[in-house]
Design a protein around this motif. Structure first.
Motif, PDB file in Angstrom:
ATOM      1  N   THR A 114       0.636  -1.540  -0.174  1.00  0.00           N
ATOM      2  CA  THR A 114       0.282  -0.132   0.279  1.00  0.00           C
ATOM      3  C   THR A 114       1.195   1.536   0.165  1.00  0.00           C
ATOM      4  N   GLY A 115       1.954   1.013  -0.716  1.00  0.00           N
ATOM      5  CA  GLY A 115       2.875   2.376  -1.093  1.00  0.00           C
ATOM      6  C   GLY A 115       2.428   3.298  -1.618  1.00  0.00           C
ATOM      7  N   LYS A 116       3.661   4.049  -2.181  1.00  0.00           N
ATOM      8  CA  LYS A 116       3.110   5.239  -2.751  1.00  0.00           C
ATOM      9  C   LYS A 116       3.488   4.733  -5.030  1.00  0.00           C
ATOM     10  N   GLY A 117       3.403   3.327  -4.839  1.00  0.00           N
ATOM     11  CA  GLY A 117       3.338   3.376  -6.335  1.00  0.00           C
ATOM     12  C   GLY A 117       4.679   3.812  -7.138  1.00  0.00           C
ATOM     13  N   ILE A 118       4.038   3.271  -8.168  1.00  0.00           N
ATOM     14  CA  ILE A 118       4.991   3.719  -9.673  1.00  0.00           C
ATOM     15  C   ILE A 118       4.212   4.381 -10.620  1.00  0.00           C
ATOM     16  N   GLU A 119       5.507   5.344 -11.131  1.00  0.00           N
ATOM     17  CA  GLU A 119       5.073   6.108 -12.230  1.00  0.00           C
ATOM     18  C   GLU A 119       4.621   5.296 -13.458  1.00  0.00           C
ATOM     19  N   ARG A 120       3.903   5.217 -14.455  1.00  0.00           N
ATOM     20  CA  ARG A 120       3.370   4.316 -15.114  1.00  0.00           C
ATOM     21  C   ARG A 120       4.561   4.371 -16.471  1.00  0.00           C
ATOM     22  N   LYS A 121       5.385   5.713 -16.521  1.00  0.00           N
ATOM     23  CA  LYS A 121       6.943   6.001 -17.574  1.00  0.00           C
ATOM     24  C   LYS A 121       7.912   5.332 -16.555  1.00  0.00           C
ATOM     25  N   ASN A 122       7.929   4.824 -15.369  1.00  0.00           N
ATOM     26  CA  ASN A 122       9.067   4.527 -14.845  1.00  0.00           C
ATOM     27  C   ASN A 122       9.679   3.230 -14.713  1.00  0.00           C
ATOM     28  N   ILE A 123       7.887   2.101 -14.738  1.00  0.00           N
ATOM     29  CA  ILE A 123       7.242   0.265 -14.569  1.00  0.00           C
ATOM     30  C   ILE A 123       8.036   0.210 -15.543  1.00  0.00           C
ATOM     31  N   LYS A 124       9.264   0.540 -16.801  1.00  0.00           N
ATOM     32  CA  LYS A 124       9.736  -0.436 -17.497  1.00  0.00           C
ATOM     33  C   LYS A 124      11.374  -0.053 -16.545  1.00  0.00           C
ATOM     34  N   ASN A 125      11.540   0.796 -15.780  1.00  0.00           N
ATOM     35  CA  ASN A 125      13.033   0.612 -15.642  1.00  0.00           C
ATOM     36  C   ASN A 125      13.229  -0.041 -14.185  1.00  0.00           C
ATOM     37  N   VAL A 126      12.590  -0.263 -13.749  1.00  0.00           N
ATOM     38  CA  VAL A 126      12.847  -0.788 -12.179  1.00  0.00           C
ATOM     39  C   VAL A 126      13.231  -1.905 -12.583  1.00  0.00           C
ATOM     40  N   PHE A 127      13.541  -2.511 -12.983  1.00  0.00           N
ATOM     41  CA  PHE A 127      14.672  -3.857 -12.763  1.00  0.00           C
ATOM     42  C   PHE A 127      15.627  -3.658 -13.688  1.00  0.00           C
ATOM     43  N   ARG A 128      15.890  -2.406 -14.793  1.00  0.00           N
ATOM     44  CA  ARG A 128      17.459  -2.187 -14.705  1.00  0.00           C
ATOM     45  C   ARG A 128      18.117  -1.636 -13.448  1.00  0.00           C
ATOM     46  N   PRO A 129      19.425  -2.579 -13.344  1.00  0.00           N
ATOM     47  CA  PRO A 129      21.032  -2.389 -12.718  1.00  0.00           C
ATOM     48  C   PRO A 129      20.992  -0.131 -12.607  1.00  0.00           C
ATOM     49  N   GLY A 130      21.074  -0.249 -11.859  1.00  0.00           N
ATOM     50  CA  GLY A 130      21.317   1.315 -10.834  1.00  0.00           C
ATOM     51  C   GLY A 130      19.992   2.205 -11.350  1.00  0.00           C
ATOM     52  N   TYR A 131      19.284   1.320 -11.143  1.00  0.00           N
ATOM     53  CA  TYR A 131      17.805   2.259 -11.208  1.00  0.00           C
ATOM     54  C   TYR A 131      17.137   2.789  -9.841  1.00  0.00           C
ATOM     55  N   THR A 132      16.913   3.681  -8.674  1.00  0.00           N
ATOM     56  CA  THR A 132      15.976   3.554  -7.822  1.00  0.00           C
ATOM     57  C   THR A 132      15.617   4.775  -7.849  1.00  0.00           C
ATOM     58  N   THR A 133      15.024   4.893  -6.285  1.00  0.00           N
ATOM     59  CA  THR A 133      14.317   6.274  -5.961  1.00  0.00           C
ATOM     60  C   THR A 133      15.015   6.509  -4.463  1.00  0.00           C
ATOM     61  N   LYS A 134      15.761   5.388  -3.791  1.00  0.00           N
ATOM     62  CA  LYS A 134      16.076   5.999  -2.803  1.00  0.00           C
ATOM     63  C   LYS A 134      17.362   7.082  -2.266  1.00  0.00           C
ATOM     64  N   LYS A 135      17.976   7.512  -1.531  1.00  0.00           N
ATOM     65  CA  LYS A 135      18.976   8.866  -1.700  1.00  0.00           C
ATOM     66  C   LYS A 135      19.924   7.681  -1.203  1.00  0.00           C
ATOM     67  N   ARG A 136      19.954   6.757  -0.968  1.00  0.00           N
ATOM     68  CA  ARG A 136      21.303   5.487  -1.173  1.00  0.00           C
ATOM     69  C   ARG A 136      21.407   4.438  -0.957  1.00  0.00           C
ATOM     70  N   GLY A 137      19.757   4.169  -1.921  1.00  0.00           N
ATOM     71  CA  GLY A 137      19.997   2.838  -2.668  1.00  0.00           C
ATOM     72  C   GLY A 137      21.262   2.767  -3.400  1.00  0.00           C
ATOM     73  N   TRP A 138      21.496   1.441  -4.198  1.00  0.00           N
ATOM     74  CA  TRP A 138      22.437   0.897  -5.569  1.00  0.00           C
ATOM     75  C   TRP A 138      21.464   0.797  -6.558  1.00  0.00           C
ATOM     76  N   GLY A 139      20.303  -0.201  -6.339  1.00  0.00           N
ATOM     77  CA  GLY A 139      19.210   0.294  -8.209  1.00  0.00           C
ATOM     78  C   GLY A 139      19.929  -1.563  -8.338  1.00  0.00           C
ATOM     79  N   LEU A 140      19.962  -2.079  -6.844  1.00  0.00           N
ATOM     80  CA  LEU A 140      20.275  -3.596  -6.973  1.00  0.00           C
ATOM     81  C   LEU A 140      19.460  -5.019  -6.815  1.00  0.00           C
ATOM     82  N   GLY A 141      18.499  -4.536  -6.027  1.00  0.00           N
ATOM     83  CA  GLY A 141      17.382  -5.476  -5.442  1.00  0.00           C
ATOM     84  C   GLY A 141      16.787  -6.071  -6.224  1.00  0.00           C
ATOM     85  N   LEU A 142      15.797  -4.876  -7.303  1.00  0.00           N
ATOM     86  CA  LEU A 142      15.147  -5.681  -8.752  1.00  0.00           C
ATOM     87  C   LEU A 142      16.036  -6.551  -9.168  1.00  0.00           C
TER      88      LEU A 142
END
Length: 392
Positions: free
Chosen positions: A328-356
């Motif tokens: 029940t979080g903030k959700g993902i904008e439609r234009k960013n859905i295709k990027n969530v699995f890309r290495p390096g993509y993250t919305t966190k200030k301290r994230g690496w973008g590798l989890g997904l």
């Protein structure tokens, strides 16, 4: 803040450069070929006018006329298809025309049809042979084989260039993927190796403390954390190699995830699991499979800012099982859905973008399944779906 790896940007730049280069090459080729075709068509038109004039001279010749030059002009046309008809459209003669017919009568009929087609394309020259209104011949001609090939050449060249671009991009992506895989494997193996020594030491120290302070209540908790580190190291060691898969009850895996995340998240976050079939089994590697759900749940907790609910549900469909992880979080904008699995993509200030990215690798490459965003509504939440093979 979003972070996208530099190599991704470079690949995009190379792809754009290749496409632009292909378009420029194709455009220049089309323009040049167009002018060449026009010039050659004009030249063939001039040749046919001379040929028609020779036919005119031949039709008016008498016994005193020198026909050597006229016949030479007529005989030298070995490339341009030509059909000569009278005013009524009856074929008088033809040259360099391929007629597929069973007999001479059929050949004349086919030649007449071809002449009509040439006249419709305005490839015809009128030759007056008398003073009457119908005293003329029609010299109908078609493009030579050379002109036809030249007209089609730029399109063939365009196809070859586009094929080259597609192969080049595919090779580039394959090379980058192989390089990325090497980085993944090397980083994972090195992490597991580096964790091995301190974990062994911690296990030894824990045993010594247990013997020295058998009544201490904190030592079992320390032992759990050490075992957790050992599990993490074991997970990293499996990256890059084909992990062993075996039949495991899905309910057992999900319960481990719920228990682990429940102890490490706020009480304001509720995590529940629901299975249509509690005895359903999946063909997976338990350690890596649990890791995927832990990553999804951690991302969900971050997206909910420490308050909300996570629901894990599973449903068997045929020989596969669909597992949905909803928050029940903030959700993902439609234009960013295709990027969530890309290495390096993250919305966190301290994230690496590798989890997904790691989760997709585990599901798709090691378990031959699928993972994707099933639905997401900004301000309402997100649902990830995982499809894996059901144990037989």
């Amino acid at each position: 803040m979003w972070k996208v790896a530099n190599w991704t940007d470079k690949i995009q730049q190379v792809k754009v450069t290749l496409v632009i280069s292909a378009v420029v090459i194709a455009a220049v080729s089309l323009v040049v070929s167009h002018y060449l075709v026009k010039d050659l068509a004009r030249e063939e038109r001039n040749r046919m006018e001379i040929w028609a004039e020779a036919m005119h001279t031949l039709s008016l010749a008498d016994e005193d006329t020198d026909l050597n030059l006229v016949l030479k002009v007529i005989e030298q046309n070995n490339t341009i298809p030509v059909i000569v008809t009278d005013a009524a459209g009856n074929v008088q003669t033809y040259r360099n025309v391929s007629l597929r017919a069973r007999n001479a009568e059929d050949s004349l009929a086919v030649a007449q049809q071809k002449a009509v087609s040439m006249r419709m394309r305005q490839q015809v020259i009128k030759v007056q042979i008398g003073e009457g209104a119908n005293d003329y011949l029609l010299v109908c001609y078609d493009d030579s084989l050379l002109l036809t090939r030249l007209a089609y050449y730029p399109y063939i060249q365009l196809g070859v260039v586009m094929l080259f671009v597609v192969i080049a991009i595919f090779a580039l992506l394959t090379s980058k993927k192989a390089e990325q895989n090497k980085v993944w494997v090397g980083l994972s193996k090195e992490t597991a190796h580096q964790l091995g020594t301190p974990i062994s030491s911690l296990m030894a120290w824990t045993e010594m403390l247990r013997e020295t302070y058998p009544e201490d209540e904190l030592i079992p908790e320390m032992d759990k954390d050490v075992k957790r580190l050992q599990l993490i190291a074991d997970r990293f060691s499996k990256i890059g190699s084909a992990p062993e898969r075996h039949n495991v009850r899905l309910a057992e895996i999900l319960q481990h995830v719920v228990d682990y995340m429940g102890r490490r998240t706020s009480q304001k976050v509720s995590i529940t699991s629901h299975l249509d079939d509690e005895d359903a089994e999946v063909l997976v590697n338990p350690q890596l499979f649990e890791w995927v759900f832990e990553n999804l749940c951690k991302n969900a907790v971050d997206a909910m800012a420490g308050s909300g609910s996570i629901t894990i549900s599973a449903q068997a469909i045929g020989n596969r099982i669909n597992i949905d992880v909803s928050d029940t979080g903030k959700g993902i904008e439609r234009k960013n859905i295709k990027n969530v699995f890309r290495p390096g993509y993250t919305t966190k200030k301290r994230g690496w973008g590798l989890g997904l990215s790691l989760a997709r690798r585990i599901i798709e490459e090691y378990h031959h399944g699928k993972i994707y965003v099933l639905r997401s509504v900004v301000g309402s939440g997100t649902t990830f779906r995982i499809e894996v093979e059901k144990a037989q």
